[in-house]
Design a protein around this motif. Structure first.
Motif, PDB file in Angstrom:
ATOM      1  N   ASN A   6       0.856  -1.181   0.000  1.00 52.42           N
ATOM      2  CA  ASN A   6       0.000   0.000   0.000  1.00 52.42           C
ATOM      3  C   ASN A   6       0.895   1.235   0.000  1.00 52.42           C
ATOM      4  O   ASN A   6       1.339   1.703   1.040  1.00 52.42           O
ATOM      5  N   SER A   7       1.186   1.714  -1.208  1.00 48.02           N
ATOM      6  CA  SER A   7       1.996   2.926  -1.354  1.00 48.02           C
ATOM      7  C   SER A   7       1.199   3.914  -2.197  1.00 48.02           C
ATOM      8  O   SER A   7       0.099   3.615  -2.639  1.00 48.02           O
ATOM      9  N   THR A   8       1.754   5.097  -2.427  1.00 47.60           N
ATOM     10  CA  THR A   8       1.028   6.097  -3.202  1.00 47.60           C
ATOM     11  C   THR A   8       0.831   5.666  -4.653  1.00 47.60           C
ATOM     12  O   THR A   8      -0.159   6.032  -5.272  1.00 47.60           O
ATOM     13  N   ASP A   9       1.754   4.876  -5.203  1.00 42.59           N
ATOM     14  CA  ASP A   9       1.669   4.463  -6.596  1.00 42.59           C
ATOM     15  C   ASP A   9       1.045   3.083  -6.800  1.00 42.59           C
ATOM     16  O   ASP A   9       0.551   2.788  -7.882  1.00 42.59           O
ATOM     17  N   ARG A  10       1.106   2.220  -5.778  1.00 44.22           N
ATOM     18  CA  ARG A  10       0.613   0.847  -5.953  1.00 44.22           C
ATOM     19  C   ARG A  10      -0.143   0.363  -4.727  1.00 44.22           C
ATOM     20  O   ARG A  10       0.234   0.649  -3.591  1.00 44.22           O
ATOM     21  N   LEU A  11      -1.185  -0.388  -5.006  1.00 46.65           N
ATOM     22  CA  LEU A  11      -1.929  -1.099  -3.973  1.00 46.65           C
ATOM     23  C   LEU A  11      -2.100  -2.518  -4.481  1.00 46.65           C
ATOM     24  O   LEU A  11      -2.632  -2.728  -5.575  1.00 46.65           O
ATOM     25  N   ILE A  12      -1.616  -3.472  -3.714  1.00 49.21           N
ATOM     26  CA  ILE A  12      -1.738  -4.878  -4.108  1.00 49.21           C
ATOM     27  C   ILE A  12      -2.495  -5.621  -3.015  1.00 49.21           C
ATOM     28  O   ILE A  12      -2.104  -5.579  -1.842  1.00 49.21           O
ATOM     29  N   LEU A  13      -3.576  -6.282  -3.417  1.00 43.99           N
ATOM     30  CA  LEU A  13      -4.403  -7.072  -2.515  1.00 43.99           C
ATOM     31  C   LEU A  13      -4.364  -8.522  -2.974  1.00 43.99           C
ATOM     32  O   LEU A  13      -4.367  -8.795  -4.178  1.00 43.99           O
ATOM     33  N   ARG A  14      -4.355  -9.442  -1.996  1.00 41.26           N
ATOM     34  CA  ARG A  14      -4.303 -10.861  -2.361  1.00 41.26           C
ATOM     35  C   ARG A  14      -5.282 -11.660  -1.512  1.00 41.26           C
ATOM     36  O   ARG A  14      -5.373 -11.448  -0.308  1.00 41.26           O
ATOM     37  N   SER A  15      -5.960 -12.568  -2.152  1.00 39.05           N
ATOM     38  CA  SER A  15      -6.857 -13.491  -1.463  1.00 39.05           C
ATOM     39  C   SER A  15      -6.372 -14.904  -1.761  1.00 39.05           C
ATOM     40  O   SER A  15      -6.360 -15.330  -2.916  1.00 39.05           O
ATOM     41  N   GLU A  67      -6.891 -18.311  -6.103  1.00 41.45           N
ATOM     42  CA  GLU A  67      -6.108 -17.181  -5.610  1.00 41.45           C
ATOM     43  C   GLU A  67      -6.419 -15.975  -6.494  1.00 41.45           C
ATOM     44  O   GLU A  67      -6.489 -16.087  -7.719  1.00 41.45           O
ATOM     45  N   THR A  68      -6.611 -14.841  -5.844  1.00 40.33           N
ATOM     46  CA  THR A  68      -6.875 -13.598  -6.570  1.00 40.33           C
ATOM     47  C   THR A  68      -5.868 -12.549  -6.121  1.00 40.33           C
ATOM     48  O   THR A  68      -5.651 -12.375  -4.925  1.00 40.33           O
ATOM     49  N   VAL A  69      -5.264 -11.868  -7.086  1.00 37.03           N
ATOM     50  CA  VAL A  69      -4.357 -10.753  -6.798  1.00 37.03           C
ATOM     51  C   VAL A  69      -4.859  -9.545  -7.577  1.00 37.03           C
ATOM     52  O   VAL A  69      -4.983  -9.590  -8.800  1.00 37.03           O
ATOM     53  N   ALA A  70      -5.187  -8.481  -6.846  1.00 38.74           N
ATOM     54  CA  ALA A  70      -5.632  -7.235  -7.472  1.00 38.74           C
ATOM     55  C   ALA A  70      -4.516  -6.207  -7.321  1.00 38.74           C
ATOM     56  O   ALA A  70      -4.100  -5.898  -6.209  1.00 38.74           O
ATOM     57  N   THR A  71      -4.035  -5.700  -8.449  1.00 34.06           N
ATOM     58  CA  THR A  71      -2.945  -4.730  -8.457  1.00 34.06           C
ATOM     59  C   THR A  71      -3.460  -3.399  -9.004  1.00 34.06           C
ATOM     60  O   THR A  71      -3.859  -3.307 -10.168  1.00 34.06           O
ATOM     61  N   PHE A  72      -3.457  -2.395  -8.151  1.00 33.94           N
ATOM     62  CA  PHE A  72      -3.842  -1.035  -8.534  1.00 33.94           C
ATOM     63  C   PHE A  72      -2.541  -0.285  -8.796  1.00 33.94           C
ATOM     64  O   PHE A  72      -1.721  -0.154  -7.889  1.00 33.94           O
ATOM     65  N   ASP A  73      -2.361   0.196 -10.012  1.00 34.90           N
ATOM     66  CA  ASP A  73      -1.101   0.840 -10.398  1.00 34.90           C
ATOM     67  C   ASP A  73      -1.395   2.236 -10.943  1.00 34.90           C
ATOM     68  O   ASP A  73      -1.932   2.393 -12.031  1.00 34.90           O
ATOM     69  N   ARG A  74      -1.041   3.237 -10.147  1.00 34.99           N
ATOM     70  CA  ARG A  74      -1.301   4.628 -10.537  1.00 34.99           C
ATOM     71  C   ARG A  74      -0.408   5.036 -11.719  1.00 34.99           C
ATOM     72  O   ARG A  74      -0.844   5.765 -12.606  1.00 34.99           O
ATOM     73  N   THR A  75       0.824   4.560 -11.776  1.00 32.91           N
ATOM     74  CA  THR A  75       1.747   4.909 -12.851  1.00 32.91           C
ATOM     75  C   THR A  75       1.235   4.400 -14.200  1.00 32.91           C
ATOM     76  O   THR A  75       1.254   5.115 -15.198  1.00 32.91           O
ATOM     77  N   ALA A  76       0.749   3.145 -14.221  1.00 35.73           N
ATOM     78  CA  ALA A  76       0.222   2.565 -15.463  1.00 35.73           C
ATOM     79  C   ALA A  76      -1.216   2.994 -15.720  1.00 35.73           C
ATOM     80  O   ALA A  76      -1.724   2.829 -16.834  1.00 35.73           O
ATOM     81  N   GLY A  77      -1.880   3.526 -14.687  1.00 37.12           N
ATOM     82  CA  GLY A  77      -3.262   3.965 -14.843  1.00 37.12           C
ATOM     83  C   GLY A  77      -4.245   2.824 -14.997  1.00 37.12           C
ATOM     84  O   GLY A  77      -5.242   2.957 -15.698  1.00 37.12           O
ATOM     85  N   GLU A  78      -3.934   1.686 -14.343  1.00 34.02           N
ATOM     86  CA  GLU A  78      -4.804   0.527 -14.508  1.00 34.02           C
ATOM     87  C   GLU A  78      -4.903  -0.307 -13.238  1.00 34.02           C
ATOM     88  O   GLU A  78      -4.110  -0.163 -12.312  1.00 34.02           O
ATOM     89  N   VAL A  79      -5.907  -1.164 -13.257  1.00 28.86           N
ATOM     90  CA  VAL A  79      -6.098  -2.157 -12.208  1.00 28.86           C
ATOM     91  C   VAL A  79      -6.116  -3.506 -12.903  1.00 28.86           C
ATOM     92  O   VAL A  79      -6.831  -3.698 -13.888  1.00 28.86           O
ATOM     93  N   VAL A  80      -5.306  -4.434 -12.403  1.00 26.29           N
ATOM     94  CA  VAL A  80      -5.270  -5.786 -12.960  1.00 26.29           C
ATOM     95  C   VAL A  80      -5.755  -6.738 -11.878  1.00 26.29           C
ATOM     96  O   VAL A  80      -5.209  -6.758 -10.770  1.00 26.29           O
TER      97      VAL A  80
END
Length: 163
Positions: A6-15, A67-80
Motif C-alpha cells: 500500500n503505497s502512493t503508486d501501488r496497492l496490491i491485494l491478495r486473497s 487465488e486472486t491478486v488485485a494490483t492497482f497501479d497509478r503509474t500505469a493507470g490501470e487495475v489488474v
C-alpha cells in the motif's frame, strides 16, 4: 483479502483461501485413502461409496479454491485482477479512470453467519454502473473490510504537495 503493498503508486491485494484448501484437500485425502484401502481389500462397493463424496470434494476444490491478486497501479493507470485456479490463470484489466468506487457487497442470500459477521465481498463499481467483484465468493473475513477501506483511500485523488 490481505493488503500486500500500500503505497502512493501501488496497492496490491491478495486473497488466498489456504484454510479452505487445507480443509477440502484433507477431506479428499481421507476419502482417497478409504477408496484405495477398500479397493485393495477387494471391497469395490465400499470403494465406490467413498468415491462419491471424494468426487464432490474435488469439484468443491476446483470451484472454491482460487487465488486472486488485485494490483492497482497509478503509474500505469490501470487495475489488474489476476485469478489462478486448478485450471490455470485468468484476469481482467481495468482503466483506473473507469472506476467510480470500491465497496463491500453483501451476499443477497444470507445476511449473517453463525458468528454474526456478514457475508460480503469486495467489488469495484465502474462509471457505467457495472460491478466487478474481486473474488467470486462471499466471506466473513474481516480482511475484506480492511481491503475495501484501503481501496477507497487509495482511489481518492491525490493532492499535489506544496513545496
Amino acid at each position: 483479502m490481505k493488503i500486500v503493498v500500500n503505497s502512493t503508486d501501488r496497492l496490491i491485494l491478495r486473497s488466498r483461501p489456504l484454510l479452505l484448501a487445507a480443509i477440502i484437500g484433507g477431506g479428499i485425502a481421507i476419502f482417497a485413502a478409504v477408496v484405495i484401502a477398500n479397493a485393495i481389500a477387494g471391497n469395490s462397493a465400499e470403494a465406490e461409496r467413498a468415491a462419491l463424496p471424494m468426487g464432490m470434494l474435488l469439484i468443491a476444490f476446483v470451484v472454491f479454491v482460487r487465488e486472486t491478486v488485485a494490483t492497482f497501479d497509478r503509474t500505469a493507470g490501470e487495475v489488474v485482477i489476476a485469478r489462478r485456479s486448478v485450471f490455470g490463470r485468468s484476469g481482467i484489466r481495468l482503466e483506473l479512470s473507469d472506476i467510480r468506487q470500491a465497496k463491500l457487497e453483501a451476499d443477497p442470500g444470507k445476511e449473517r453467519t453463525k458468528s454474526g459477521h456478514p457475508l460480503q465481498r469486495a467489488v469495484l463499481v465502474l462509471i457505467d454502473g457495472k460491478v466487478v467483484p474481486l473474488t467470486g465468493t462471499y466471506s466473513a473475513d474481516t480482511g475484506t473490510t480492511q481491503a475495501v477501506t484501503a481501496m477507497k483511500a487509495w482511489l481518492q485523488p491525490r493532492k499535489p504537495k506544496r513545496g
